[in-house]
Design a protein around this motif. Structure first.
Motif, mmCIF file in Angstrom:
data_model
loop_
_atom_site.group_PDB
_atom_site.id
_atom_site.type_symbol
_atom_site.label_atom_id
_atom_site.label_comp_id
_atom_site.label_asym_id
_atom_site.label_seq_id
_atom_site.Cartn_x
_atom_site.Cartn_y
_atom_site.Cartn_z
ATOM 1 N N ASP A 157 -24.358 4.225 49.943
ATOM 2 C CA ASP A 157 -24.501 3.870 48.534
ATOM 3 C C ASP A 157 -25.828 4.395 48.018
ATOM 4 O OD1 ASP A 157 -26.673 1.723 48.656
ATOM 5 O OD2 ASP A 157 -25.189 0.859 50.023
ATOM 6 N N GLY A 158 -25.996 4.310 46.706
ATOM 7 C CA GLY A 158 -27.239 4.794 46.129
ATOM 8 C C GLY A 158 -27.323 4.573 44.640
ATOM 9 N N ARG A 159 -28.412 5.071 44.077
ATOM 10 C CA ARG A 159 -28.678 4.940 42.646
ATOM 11 C C ARG A 159 -29.308 6.230 42.161
ATOM 12 N NH1 ARG A 159 -30.722 1.145 38.463
ATOM 13 N NH2 ARG A 159 -29.540 -0.465 39.534
ATOM 14 N N LEU A 160 -28.937 6.663 40.954
ATOM 15 C CA LEU A 160 -29.520 7.835 40.320
ATOM 16 C C LEU A 160 -29.953 7.468 38.911
ATOM 17 C CD1 LEU A 160 -30.070 10.941 40.582
ATOM 18 C CD2 LEU A 160 -27.883 11.256 39.420
ATOM 19 N N VAL A 161 -31.182 7.791 38.562
ATOM 20 C CA VAL A 161 -31.715 7.474 37.242
ATOM 21 C C VAL A 161 -32.214 8.746 36.577
ATOM 22 C CG1 VAL A 161 -33.454 6.198 35.941
ATOM 23 C CG2 VAL A 161 -32.354 5.136 37.924
ATOM 24 N N LEU A 162 -31.782 8.956 35.340
ATOM 25 C CA LEU A 162 -32.258 10.058 34.509
ATOM 26 C C LEU A 162 -33.312 9.509 33.563
ATOM 27 C CD1 LEU A 162 -31.912 13.035 33.456
ATOM 28 C CD2 LEU A 162 -30.311 12.047 31.779
ATOM 29 N N LEU A 163 -34.524 10.071 33.632
ATOM 30 C CA LEU A 163 -35.629 9.666 32.773
ATOM 31 C C LEU A 163 -35.922 10.763 31.765
ATOM 32 C CD1 LEU A 163 -38.090 8.352 35.533
ATOM 33 C CD2 LEU A 163 -36.408 7.016 34.226
ATOM 34 N N GLN B 274 -15.175 8.616 38.369
ATOM 35 C CA GLN B 274 -15.013 10.018 38.708
ATOM 36 C C GLN B 274 -15.957 10.497 39.795
ATOM 37 O OE1 GLN B 274 -15.484 11.750 34.834
ATOM 38 N NE2 GLN B 274 -13.297 11.984 34.595
ATOM 39 N N GLY B 275 -17.058 9.848 40.082
ATOM 40 C CA GLY B 275 -17.983 10.302 41.085
ATOM 41 C C GLY B 275 -19.372 9.819 40.810
ATOM 42 N N ARG B 276 -20.326 9.702 41.753
ATOM 43 C CA ARG B 276 -21.400 8.738 41.497
ATOM 44 C C ARG B 276 -22.825 8.871 42.005
ATOM 45 N NH1 ARG B 276 -17.024 9.664 39.343
ATOM 46 N NH2 ARG B 276 -15.650 7.958 39.090
ATOM 47 N N LEU B 277 -23.699 8.001 42.269
ATOM 48 C CA LEU B 277 -25.121 7.691 42.047
ATOM 49 C C LEU B 277 -26.252 7.489 43.064
ATOM 50 C CD1 LEU B 277 -27.575 6.005 41.525
ATOM 51 C CD2 LEU B 277 -26.017 4.322 40.815
ATOM 52 N N SER B 278 -27.490 6.976 42.639
ATOM 53 C CA SER B 278 -28.630 6.628 43.486
ATOM 54 C C SER B 278 -29.780 5.895 42.846
ATOM 55 C CB SER B 278 -29.139 7.894 44.127
ATOM 56 O OG SER B 278 -30.440 7.794 44.517
ATOM 57 N N ASP B 279 -30.601 5.301 43.682
ATOM 58 C CA ASP B 279 -31.824 4.584 43.318
ATOM 59 C C ASP B 279 -33.013 5.516 43.505
ATOM 60 O OD1 ASP B 279 -32.225 1.148 43.771
ATOM 61 O OD2 ASP B 279 -33.857 2.463 43.316
ATOM 62 N N GLY B 280 -34.247 5.121 43.239
ATOM 63 C CA GLY B 280 -35.284 6.128 43.341
ATOM 64 C C GLY B 280 -36.659 5.733 43.780
ATOM 65 N N PRO C 74 -13.165 12.167 44.764
ATOM 66 C CA PRO C 74 -12.596 10.830 44.547
ATOM 67 C C PRO C 74 -13.115 9.763 45.490
ATOM 68 C CG PRO C 74 -10.990 12.281 45.599
ATOM 69 C CD PRO C 74 -12.140 13.152 45.181
ATOM 70 N N GLN C 75 -13.702 10.133 46.624
ATOM 71 C CA GLN C 75 -14.199 9.109 47.554
ATOM 72 C C GLN C 75 -15.467 8.422 47.047
ATOM 73 O OE1 GLN C 75 -13.664 12.323 48.314
ATOM 74 N NE2 GLN C 75 -12.592 12.556 50.268
ATOM 75 N N ILE C 76 -16.046 8.942 45.972
ATOM 76 C CA ILE C 76 -17.303 8.388 45.466
ATOM 77 C C ILE C 76 -17.037 7.647 44.169
ATOM 78 C CG2 ILE C 76 -19.661 8.877 44.765
ATOM 79 C CD1 ILE C 76 -19.569 11.397 46.425
ATOM 80 N N ALA D 19 -23.697 4.201 42.844
ATOM 81 C CA ALA D 19 -22.490 4.754 43.453
ATOM 82 C C ALA D 19 -22.320 4.255 44.876
ATOM 83 C CB ALA D 19 -22.562 6.276 43.450
ATOM 84 N N ALA D 20 -21.095 4.386 45.347
ATOM 85 C CA ALA D 20 -20.773 4.090 46.736
ATOM 86 C C ALA D 20 -19.740 5.096 47.216
ATOM 87 C CB ALA D 20 -20.224 2.677 46.888
#
Length: 225
Positions: free
Chosen positions: A83-89, A5-11, A50-52, A72-73
């Motif tokens: 592209d990227g990545r997402l982290v929830l801490l 559905q849609g996306r992310l990140s690194d950190g 939708p592109q993500i 995500a990309a």
């Protein structure tokens, strides 16, 4: 990466360390507390452009007692634009540096034309894209920090036929404001992060007249996946 559905990140600060085998970490295998479970469910249920493409990925082990990670990309056909990545801490006891119990950590990457990468204002502009994406959705947050890095690659010898390549990286972290029950609006933070990812990829705004999204000029062509 599988469509979603849609996306992310690194950190920032430890995001490149070894990852656990589970996408969601608990302290010693303990059941995650309700605020963290609620936030993770919000991330999983977010509806994004939708592109993500997004998918869960193993989370860092040692940044917090509980963590959930997405990657995500931005996709155009079979090509990735960014592209990227997402982290929830989450640390239920709180964290002095965070000034809260939750923290979002991210990395966004995209390839650029060398001429644009040489623009002296590029780092400030890219950082403003992050803060602008959060502000555009009315989110509250605190303690933002991060870096914007430009990198260039030049090829020699057997690789000399390859054109020079330049990449931008945005590494950042921030403390999301907590609402009822001590839970942040994780889904909207994810949507804001995806706004940033789409902006770096050069996608147009999602709504007419949305000045918070500025497309990148002089982009290098999409990269094969």
């Amino acid at each position: 990466m599988a469509a979603a559905q849609g996306r992310l990140s690194d950190g920032t600060g430890g995001m490149d360390e070894a990852k656990d085998t589970d996408a969601e970490l608990g302290d010693g295998g303990a059941t995650p507390p309700p605020p963290f479970r609620t936030a993770v469910e919000a991330l999983r249920g977010a509806r994004l452009r939708p592109q993500i493409e997004v998918e869960a990925t193993p989370a860092p082990k040692r940044l917090a007692p509980y963590a959930y990670a997405l990657e995500a990309a931005v996709v155009d056909g079979d090509q990735d634009l960014a592209d990227g990545r997402l982290v929830l801490l989450h640390d239920p006891a709180g964290h002095d540096a965070w000034r809260g119990t939750f923290r979002l950590v991210t990395l966004v990457r995209a390839e650029l034309e060398p001429e644009m990468a040489a623009d002296p204002l590029l780092p400030e502009v890219c950082w403003s894209w992050l803060t602008g994406a959060l502000a555009a959705r009315g989110l509250t947050y605190g303690e933002p920090s991060g870096t914007v890095t430009r990198a260039s690659s030049h090829y020699f010898g057997g690789l000399s036929e390859r054109p020079a390549a330049s990449q931008i990286e945005i590494r950042a972290s921030w403390t999301p404001g907590e609402g009822a029950g001590g839970t942040p609006d994780a889904a909207t933070h994810l949507m804001s992060w995806c706004d940033l990812l789409a902006q770096v990829a050069g996608l147009p705004p999602t709504a007419p007249g949305d000045a918070s999204v500025v497309t990148l000029p002089q982009r290098r062509g999409p990269q094969s996946r």
